[in-house]
Enzyme design. Structure first.
Site, PDB file in Angstrom:
ATOM      1  N   HIS A 171       0.851  -1.202   0.000  1.00 27.46           N
ATOM      2  CA  HIS A 171       0.000   0.000   0.000  1.00 27.46           C
ATOM      3  C   HIS A 171       0.888   1.253   0.000  1.00 27.46           C
ATOM      4  CE1 HIS A 171      -3.031   2.834   1.347  1.00 27.46           C
ATOM      5  NE2 HIS A 171      -3.919   1.902   1.625  1.00 27.46           N
ATOM      6  N   GLU A 274      -0.933   1.192  -5.311  1.00 30.88           N
ATOM      7  CA  GLU A 274      -0.697  -0.050  -4.584  1.00 30.88           C
ATOM      8  C   GLU A 274      -0.699  -1.218  -5.571  1.00 30.88           C
ATOM      9  OE1 GLU A 274      -3.770  -0.153  -1.500  1.00 30.88           O
ATOM     10  OE2 GLU A 274      -4.016   1.995  -1.802  1.00 30.88           O
TER      11      GLU A 274
HETATM   12  C1  BG6 Z   1      -6.995   1.990   0.280  1.00 32.97           C
HETATM   13  C2  BG6 Z   1      -8.449   1.617   0.200  1.00 32.97           C
HETATM   14  O1  BG6 Z   1      -6.225   0.972  -0.235  1.00 32.97           O
HETATM   15  O2  BG6 Z   1      -6.640   2.195   1.651  1.00 32.97           O
HETATM   16  C3  BG6 Z   1      -9.295   2.716   0.847  1.00 32.97           C
HETATM   17  O3  BG6 Z   1      -8.826   1.404  -1.151  1.00 32.97           O
HETATM   18  C4  BG6 Z   1      -8.827   2.960   2.266  1.00 32.97           C
HETATM   19  O4  BG6 Z   1     -10.670   2.365   0.806  1.00 32.97           O
HETATM   20  C5  BG6 Z   1      -7.340   3.252   2.249  1.00 32.97           C
HETATM   21  O5  BG6 Z   1      -9.557   4.040   2.820  1.00 32.97           O
HETATM   22  C6  BG6 Z   1      -6.728   3.522   3.628  1.00 32.97           C
HETATM   23  O6  BG6 Z   1      -6.984   2.493   4.498  1.00 32.97           O
HETATM   24  P1  BG6 Z   1      -6.536   2.587   6.005  1.00 32.97           P
HETATM   25  O7  BG6 Z   1      -7.137   1.377   6.659  1.00 32.97           O
HETATM   26  O8  BG6 Z   1      -5.041   2.541   6.017  1.00 32.97           O
HETATM   27  O9  BG6 Z   1      -7.072   3.881   6.536  1.00 32.97           O
END
Ligand code: BG6
Length: 301
Positions: A171, A274
């Site tokens: 991510h 990602e």
């Molecule tokens: C992204 C998702 O990968 O991560 C989103 O597609 C999400 O929907 C974002 O809001 C952040 O996620 P988190 O759990 O790290 O706040």
């Protein structure tokens, strides 16, 4: 407990000059990489890369200025490892979004330096209270290679006797001048799930640009993406293997205001691209099968 982790890292890897170790105020170990080719920091918890800066450039991998380094929580930014599910758990709303790997303890298994390139490999430690949710014998390792470019390899191995389904993603938060001025090349024609529009399936036409909340899972694509950033006058190349999905995310101003570790001042400075395998592209591993997700990021001015 954590101090002994710090002592153990120093005892095992303290003679590698490119590495040093510290503890956050909250007692979590941070691995620092410093070579003529660049600098990076990795949080042992989650094996989460926090930031990466190749020499002569500003940060390429971005950590929010409001990120909190706290036990059991993935800091906002860097490269959280989403595994063994991506997004919400398919049936249990009480379980953590993006799986448990990013907020669990890991171990630094090996470290080495060759030609100023540093390679670090981390292993996910057994997660104690997870058996009711994830009753599988599956191991997870991640290797980072820090050179003029950055490579990350995430290896999942099913050592159990039954098939296992996983979804996963690296991510990555990339630093940009202003998200409203960047373009992403490489997704033209791909089908995506638009999470910012009720999960509708749509088709990308041309470059991806940003003018509000953007939350998309592009499916069935192994293509290289280019992040074109006029503000910082640079281009980041995102290559991948073993990945059929590319997720693109920036929450936009309204959602960012509700996120204490992002906020309205920080959100324009990043975009997540990602690489993973999600939804239609999730992976089934048979007994003793392995899967490797690999990416390489290179930034040029
Ligand atoms: C992204 C998702 O990968 O991560 C989103 O597609 C999400 O929907 C974002 O809001 C952040 O996620 P988190 O759990 O790290 O706040």
């Amino acid at each position: 407990m954590t101090s002994s982790e710090l002592a153990s890292c120093n005892a095992r890897f303290g003679d590698i000059r490119a590495l040093s170790f510290s503890e956050s105020d909250s007692g979590l170990v941070i691995v620092h990489v410093n070579t003529p080719l660049g600098r990076a920091r990795v949080l042992l918890q989650g094996a989460q890369l926090l930031d990466w800066r190749p020499t002569g450039q500003s940060d390429v991998v971005w950590l929010s200025p409001l990120a909190q380094i706290a036990a059991g929580k993935s800091p906002r930014g860097g490269v959280p490892i989403c595994w063994p599910w991506f997004g919400a758990h398919p049936s249990r709303a009480d379980l953590p979004a993006h799986g448990f790997a990013r907020s669990s303890p890991w171990e630094l298994a090996s470290a080495g330096v060759e030609d100023d390139q540093v390679q670090l490999t981390f292993c996910l430690l057994p997660v104690p209270d997870v058996s009711g949710v994830w009753p599988y014998r599956v191991s997870l390792e991640v290797s980072f290679t820090f050179g003029a470019s950055l490579s990350i390899e995430l290896r999942t191995r099913n050592s159990g006797g039954e098939p296992v389904q996983i979804s996963e993603a690296l991510h990555t938060y990339f630093a940009v001048g202003d998200v409203h001025d960047v373009r992403i090349e490489g997704l033209d024609g791909c089908t995506y799930i638009d999470k910012a529009d009720g999960g509708l399936r749509k088709q990308q036409s041309g470059l991806v640009t940003f003018d509000g909340e953007t939350d998309r899972a592009y499916l069935n694509t192994s293509r290289t993406c280019l992040l074109l950033d006029d503000g910082l006058k640079r281009k980041i190349t995102i290559e991948k293997q073993g990945s059929r999905s590319t997720i693109v995310w920036n929450p936009g101003i309204e959602k960012s205001r509700q996120m204490p570790d992002l906020g309205e001042s920080a959100y324009p400075g990043m975009v997540c691209i990602e690489s993973g395998n999600v939804v239609d592209d999730q992976i089934t591993l048979g007994p003793v099968e392995e899967h490797t997700l690999w990416v390489r990021y290179a930034s040029s001015l």
